[in-house]
Design an enzyme around this catalytic site. Structure first.
Site, PDB file in Angstrom:
ATOM      1  N   ARG A   1      29.106 -31.487 -54.378  1.00  0.00           N
ATOM      2  CA  ARG A   1      29.680 -30.214 -53.931  1.00  0.00           C
ATOM      3  C   ARG A   1      30.405 -30.295 -52.598  1.00  0.00           C
ATOM      4  O   ARG A   1      31.294 -29.514 -52.324  1.00  0.00           O
ATOM      5  CB  ARG A   1      28.556 -29.178 -53.828  1.00  0.00           C
ATOM      6  CG  ARG A   1      28.095 -28.743 -55.203  1.00  0.00           C
ATOM      7  CD  ARG A   1      27.061 -27.673 -55.103  1.00  0.00           C
ATOM      8  NE  ARG A   1      25.783 -28.266 -54.763  1.00  0.00           N
ATOM      9  CZ  ARG A   1      24.618 -27.855 -55.258  1.00  0.00           C
ATOM     10  NH1 ARG A   1      24.573 -26.828 -56.075  1.00  0.00           N
ATOM     11  NH2 ARG A   1      23.511 -28.432 -54.916  1.00  0.00           N
TER      12      ARG A   1
ATOM     13  N   LYS B   1      13.983 -38.529 -62.519  1.00  0.00           N
ATOM     14  CA  LYS B   1      12.774 -37.726 -62.461  1.00  0.00           C
ATOM     15  C   LYS B   1      12.875 -36.754 -61.295  1.00  0.00           C
ATOM     16  O   LYS B   1      13.635 -37.073 -60.377  1.00  0.00           O
ATOM     17  CB  LYS B   1      11.543 -38.616 -62.361  1.00  0.00           C
ATOM     18  CG  LYS B   1      11.315 -39.220 -60.960  1.00  0.00           C
ATOM     19  CD  LYS B   1      10.017 -39.943 -60.876  1.00  0.00           C
ATOM     20  CE  LYS B   1       8.947 -39.171 -60.179  1.00  0.00           C
ATOM     21  NZ  LYS B   1       9.075 -39.105 -58.720  1.00  0.00           N
TER      22      LYS B   1
ATOM     23  N   HIS C   1      11.611 -45.361 -62.215  1.00  0.00           N
ATOM     24  CA  HIS C   1      11.997 -46.646 -61.636  1.00  0.00           C
ATOM     25  C   HIS C   1      10.861 -47.676 -61.652  1.00  0.00           C
ATOM     26  O   HIS C   1      11.105 -48.869 -61.546  1.00  0.00           O
ATOM     27  CB  HIS C   1      12.612 -46.471 -60.235  1.00  0.00           C
ATOM     28  CG  HIS C   1      11.613 -46.259 -59.144  1.00  0.00           C
ATOM     29  ND1 HIS C   1      11.087 -45.036 -58.857  1.00  0.00           N
ATOM     30  CD2 HIS C   1      11.053 -47.115 -58.261  1.00  0.00           C
ATOM     31  CE1 HIS C   1      10.240 -45.146 -57.847  1.00  0.00           C
ATOM     32  NE2 HIS C   1      10.204 -46.408 -57.456  1.00  0.00           N
TER      33      HIS C   1
ATOM     34  N   LYS D   1      10.504 -52.335 -62.199  1.00  0.00           N
ATOM     35  CA  LYS D   1       9.919 -53.317 -61.266  1.00  0.00           C
ATOM     36  C   LYS D   1       9.538 -54.569 -62.053  1.00  0.00           C
ATOM     37  O   LYS D   1       8.890 -54.483 -63.102  1.00  0.00           O
ATOM     38  CB  LYS D   1       8.674 -52.728 -60.579  1.00  0.00           C
ATOM     39  CG  LYS D   1       9.011 -51.618 -59.585  1.00  0.00           C
ATOM     40  CD  LYS D   1       7.753 -51.108 -58.899  1.00  0.00           C
ATOM     41  CE  LYS D   1       8.022 -49.862 -58.078  1.00  0.00           C
ATOM     42  NZ  LYS D   1       8.568 -50.101 -56.757  1.00  0.00           N
TER      43      LYS D   1
ATOM     44  N   GLU E   1       0.518 -45.426 -50.610  1.00  0.00           N
ATOM     45  CA  GLU E   1       1.703 -45.515 -49.743  1.00  0.00           C
ATOM     46  C   GLU E   1       1.252 -45.279 -48.316  1.00  0.00           C
ATOM     47  O   GLU E   1       0.417 -44.403 -48.060  1.00  0.00           O
ATOM     48  CB  GLU E   1       2.726 -44.458 -50.136  1.00  0.00           C
ATOM     49  CG  GLU E   1       3.293 -44.666 -51.518  1.00  0.00           C
ATOM     50  CD  GLU E   1       4.423 -43.686 -51.805  1.00  0.00           C
ATOM     51  OE1 GLU E   1       5.568 -44.012 -51.497  1.00  0.00           O
ATOM     52  OE2 GLU E   1       4.136 -42.599 -52.313  1.00  0.00           O
TER      53      GLU E   1
ATOM     54  N   ASP F   1       4.715 -35.789 -58.670  1.00  0.00           N
ATOM     55  CA  ASP F   1       5.601 -36.799 -58.085  1.00  0.00           C
ATOM     56  C   ASP F   1       5.233 -38.220 -58.521  1.00  0.00           C
ATOM     57  O   ASP F   1       6.111 -39.042 -58.756  1.00  0.00           O
ATOM     58  CB  ASP F   1       5.512 -36.688 -56.551  1.00  0.00           C
ATOM     59  CG  ASP F   1       6.500 -37.599 -55.843  1.00  0.00           C
ATOM     60  OD1 ASP F   1       7.693 -37.551 -56.197  1.00  0.00           O
ATOM     61  OD2 ASP F   1       6.088 -38.357 -54.947  1.00  0.00           O
TER      62      ASP F   1
ATOM     63  N   HIS G   1       5.027 -42.375 -62.708  1.00  0.00           N
ATOM     64  CA  HIS G   1       4.732 -43.782 -62.438  1.00  0.00           C
ATOM     65  C   HIS G   1       3.307 -44.198 -62.866  1.00  0.00           C
ATOM     66  O   HIS G   1       3.113 -45.232 -63.485  1.00  0.00           O
ATOM     67  CB  HIS G   1       4.894 -44.083 -60.944  1.00  0.00           C
ATOM     68  CG  HIS G   1       6.198 -43.604 -60.377  1.00  0.00           C
ATOM     69  ND1 HIS G   1       7.374 -43.619 -61.091  1.00  0.00           N
ATOM     70  CD2 HIS G   1       6.515 -43.087 -59.162  1.00  0.00           C
ATOM     71  CE1 HIS G   1       8.350 -43.150 -60.336  1.00  0.00           C
ATOM     72  NE2 HIS G   1       7.856 -42.814 -59.165  1.00  0.00           N
TER      73      HIS G   1
ATOM     74  N   LYS H   1      -0.142 -40.426 -50.227  1.00  0.00           N
ATOM     75  CA  LYS H   1       0.731 -40.720 -49.087  1.00  0.00           C
ATOM     76  C   LYS H   1      -0.134 -40.930 -47.851  1.00  0.00           C
ATOM     77  O   LYS H   1      -1.239 -40.384 -47.756  1.00  0.00           O
ATOM     78  CB  LYS H   1       1.643 -39.523 -48.806  1.00  0.00           C
ATOM     79  CG  LYS H   1       2.491 -39.100 -49.996  1.00  0.00           C
ATOM     80  CD  LYS H   1       3.816 -39.793 -49.990  1.00  0.00           C
ATOM     81  CE  LYS H   1       4.697 -39.319 -51.119  1.00  0.00           C
ATOM     82  NZ  LYS H   1       5.705 -40.320 -51.488  1.00  0.00           N
TER      83      LYS H   1
HETATM   84  C1  BG6 Z   1       9.270 -41.769 -56.097  1.00  0.00           C
HETATM   85  C2  BG6 Z   1       8.530 -40.619 -55.465  1.00  0.00           C
HETATM   86  O1  BG6 Z   1       9.491 -41.512 -57.460  1.00  0.00           O
HETATM   87  O2  BG6 Z   1       8.481 -42.948 -55.970  1.00  0.00           O
HETATM   88  C3  BG6 Z   1       8.245 -40.924 -54.008  1.00  0.00           C
HETATM   89  O3  BG6 Z   1       9.312 -39.447 -55.555  1.00  0.00           O
HETATM   90  C4  BG6 Z   1       7.488 -42.225 -53.886  1.00  0.00           C
HETATM   91  O4  BG6 Z   1       7.496 -39.879 -53.405  1.00  0.00           O
HETATM   92  C5  BG6 Z   1       8.231 -43.323 -54.621  1.00  0.00           C
HETATM   93  O5  BG6 Z   1       7.416 -42.554 -52.505  1.00  0.00           O
HETATM   94  C6  BG6 Z   1       7.409 -44.594 -54.660  1.00  0.00           C
HETATM   95  O6  BG6 Z   1       8.212 -45.631 -55.141  1.00  0.00           O
HETATM   96  P1  BG6 Z   1       8.013 -47.120 -54.643  1.00  0.00           P
HETATM   97  O7  BG6 Z   1       8.978 -47.898 -55.459  1.00  0.00           O
HETATM   98  O8  BG6 Z   1       8.287 -47.132 -53.171  1.00  0.00           O
HETATM   99  O9  BG6 Z   1       6.585 -47.444 -54.942  1.00  0.00           O
END
Ligand code: BG6
Length: 520
Positions: free
Chosen positions: A65, A177, A207, A211, A245, A264, A269, A365
Site C-alpha cells: 500500500r 501463517k 516454515h 528446516k 525462545e 502462534d 510449528h 518466549k
Molecule cells: C514464527 C512465530 O512463526 O516462528 C514467531 O510467529 C516465532 O513468534 C518464530 O518466533 C520461531 O521461528 P524460528 O525459526 O526462529 O524457530
C-alpha cells in the site's frame, strides 16, 4: 575453522546433489513492505541467487500500500539483504544483476485497478525477462486480507491456470501463517480461497517444515532400520518436544496480543513436529502420501475435554527478570494483558502405536535458552541386571533430535566405566550437523520458495491438516477465553517457564529434561 575448510576437503560434502533449477517465474509478494519480506523472503532469495539456485530471469514484484518507487524498494531490499543474508549486497556486482529483477507496485489490496496494473506489469516482465507466464503469489500481508487478495486475483484473471500447467503458465499461491484464527475462520478461509483456486495451487506455509533438521527427522525414522522397530509404545515411555525462545515478542506486540503462543506456535510449528515424530511411514515421499499420514496421526490426538484442559493445558506469561522487561511492558501490549507467551500441554495419541505414551510439549518466549528439541525417552530395561549402586548414574536411553541451534542428533546410553568394579554411567553418541557436513543448514524459506517454484507441496500444509490442527487447539482457545488466566505474569523472563508446567510433568511421575548441551 570449519567455515574456512574447502568444501571439497569435507568428505561428507562430496557427492552432495545440486538440485534441478525451477523454470523461470515471477514472484509477487503482497505486503512487501512488511517484516517478513525484509527479514526472510528477499534475503533468502538473494542467497539462492548467489548459490545459482534461481532460474535465469527470475523476478520479484513487491505489491503493497505504501507509495514508493522501484528504486526506493530496491534500496530497502539491499539494506535488508546486507542485514539478513549470508551473501551481502553492498559491493557485490551480483546484487545489481539481482536488483534489475526487482519491481514495486503500489496499490490498496481492494483496488481492482491495482491488479489490472499488476497483470500488465507481469506481461511486460514475461516478454522482457523470459519468465514464461509462470507466477507465484506470496501472501505476506496481514491475514485479514488473504481472502480479499485471492478474490481480486481471480477477478483480474490472474489466478487461472490450465489443468495441464505443470511447467509453463502455472499460477501458485503461498499463504503465510496464521491460516485462520480458530477452526471456524480457517474453514471459512479455505472456502474462500478454494472458490478461486484449486487445492493443488495453494501452498499453506509453515516454515518449520523447511528446516533441514525437521526433514532429517524423516530421514532418521524412515532411512534407517534400527530406530523404527523401537518407535512405539513397547519401548518408548514418553516424548518431550520443547521449542524455547530466548527472545521476547520483538516489537510485534500488536500481532501477539491477538495471537498468543497457542496460535502462534502450537497450532502450527509444534503440531507439525508432533505429526512428523508420530506419523506412520508414508507409502512414498510424494506430497499426498505424506499429508495423508500426518492428518491420520493428528486425527488420533485425543481432543481434550474441559476438565483436562483445566489441568493439563498450562499457560504462562513472562514478567520482568534478568534485566529484561516483562511482556506487559512491551510496546503495544495492554498493561493488564491476559495473552499467553508460554504453553505446555500433555497430548495423548489414541492409536495402536502410541497408546499410553504421552507427548509433552512446551514452548515459550523469553525462556532461559534458545533451543528446539525432540526428546524420545525410552523405557527402563525390563530387568535390572546390575546392582542398584552400579547403575545409579544411569538413566533409561534418550534419543534427542536437536532442531536448532547446533543441529544434530544425540543418543544417550549406558556404558561400563573403566576399572575392576562394574560401575555404569551414561555416555553419548553425537551427530553434529555442522561438523559432519561442514556447513550450517540453510534457511527454511530458501527450501520452501524453491519447492513452491517446482510445484512440490510436500513441505506445505494441505487443507485438512490445517483444519485438523485448529480443531485440536480451538477448544483450548475457547476455554482460555472464558476463564481468567492464572495470576499473570507467572514466570520470569530468562527462566524455564511457570512452575505449573513442572507440576504437569510431576503428576505423571516425570520431569522436563534439560535440553542437551550445545556442541563443544
Ligand atoms: C514464527 C512465530 O512463526 O516462528 C514467531 O510467529 C516465532 O513468534 C518464530 O518466533 C520461531 O521461528 P524460528 O525459526 O526462529 O524457530
Amino acid at each position: 575453522m570449519l567455515s574456512q575448510t574447502k568444501p571439497s576437503l569435507i568428505p561428507m560434502r562430496v557427492g552432495l546433489a545440486s538440485p534441478r533449477l525451477p523454470l523461470p517465474s515471477t514472484l509477487v509478494i503482497f505486503g512487501a513492505t512488511g517484516d517478513l519480506t525484509q527479514r526472510k523472503l528477499v534475503p533468502s532469495l538473494f542467497d539462492l541467487f548467489c548459490a545459482k539456485r534461481l532460474p535465469d530471469g527470475f523476478t520479484v514484484v513487491g505489491f503493497a500500500r505504501r507509495e514508493k518507487s522501484h528504486a526506493q524498494f530496491r534500496d530497502e531490499m539491499r539494506a535488508a539483504v546486507d542485514q539478513f543474508s549470508r551473501c551481502k549486497a553492498t559491493d557485490n556486482p551480483r546484487w545489481d544483476e539481482f536488483a534489475r529483477g526487482i519491481f514495486y507496485l503500489q496499490s490498496e489490496f481492494h483496488d481492482a485497478n491495482g491488479y489490472a496494473r499488476l497483470a500488465q506489469l507481469l506481461d511486460e516482465i514475461d516478454s522482457t525477462r523470459g519468465t514464461l507466464n509462470n507466477r507465484l503469489f506470496y501472501l505476506a500481508a496481514a491475514p485479514e486480507n488473504y481472502a480479499l487478495i485471492v478474490a481480486q486475483l481471480g477477478a483480474a484473471n490472474l489466478a487461472q491456470t490450465s489443468l495441464t500447467a505443470s511447467s509453463v503458465g502455472w499460477r501458485r499461491v503461498i499463504i503465510e501463517k496464521p491460516f485462520g484464527q480458530d477452526l471456524a475462520s480457517a474453514v471459512e478461509l479455505n472456502h474462500q480461497v478454494l472458490a478461486v483456486l484449486r487445492e493443488s495451487q495453494i501452498y499453506r506455509i509453515d516454515h518449520y517444515l523447511g528446516k533441514e533438521t525437521v526433514q532429517n527427522l524423516l530421514a532418521l525414522r524412515f532411512g534407517n532400520t534400527i530406530f523404527e522397530p523401537l518407535w512405539n509404545r513397547n519401548y518408548i515411555d514418553h516424548v518431550q518436544i520443547s521449542a524455547a525462545e530466548s527472545v521476547g515478542i520483538e516489537g510485534r506486540g500488536g500481532y501477539f496480543e491477538t495471537a498468543g503462543t497457542l496460535r502462534d506456535m502450537v497450532q502450527s510449528h509444534i503440531l507439525q513436529l508432533v505429526a512428523l515424530t508420530a506419523m506412520e511411514p508414508p507409502v512414498s515421499f510424494d506430497a499426498s502420501a505424506v499429508h495423508d499420514e500426518k492428518v491420520k496421526v493428528m486425527r488420533a490426538i485425543r481432543p481434550m475435554p474441559r476438565d483436562e484442559i483445566r489441568t493439563s493445558a498450562i499457560r504462562g506469561q513472562y514478567g520482568a527478570g534478568n534485566q529484561l522487561p516483562g511482556y506487559r511492558a512491551e510496546p503495544r501490549v495492554a498493561p493488564d494483558s491476559g495473552t499467553e507467551t508460554y504453553v505446555a500441554l500433555r497430548m495423548n495419541i489414541d492409536n495402536w502405536r502410541w497408546a499410553g505414551v504421552p507427548f509433552f510439549i512446551r514452548t515459550g518466549k523469553r525462556l532461559s535458552r534458545r533451543v528446539t528439541e525432540i526428546m524420545i525417552q525410552f523405557k527402563p530395561v525390563p530387568h535390572p541386571l546390575f546392582a542398584q549402586e552400579a547403575s545409579q548414574n544411569v538413566e533409561p536411553n534418550v534419543l534427542a533430535v536437536r532442531i536448532q541451534p547446533d543441529e544434530g542428533i544425540h543418543l544417550k546410553f549406558a556404558a561400563k566405566q573403566p576399572g575392576q568394579t562394574t560401575q555404569l554411567r551414561d555416555v553419548r553418541m553425537d551427530f553434529f550437523y555442522k561438523e559432519t557436513f561442514g556447513m550450517a543448514p540453510g534457511e527454511a524459506y530458501e527450501t520452501l520458495l524453491i519447492d513452491a517454484m517446482r510445484g512440490d507441496s510436500t513441505l506445505f500444509n494441505r487443507r485438512d491438516e490445517v483444519e485438523t490442527a485448529w480443531s485440536l487447539v480451538t477448544p483450548i482457545l475457547e476455554y482460555w477465553n472464558e476463564t481468567p488466566p492464572p495470576v499473570f505474569p507467572n514466570y520470569a523472563a530468562g527462566s524455564w517457564g511457570p512452575a505449573a508446567a513442572d507440576e504437569l510433568m510431576a503428576r505423571s511421575g516425570r520431569r522436563w529434561k534439560e535440553p542437551e548441551p550445545d556442541s563443544p
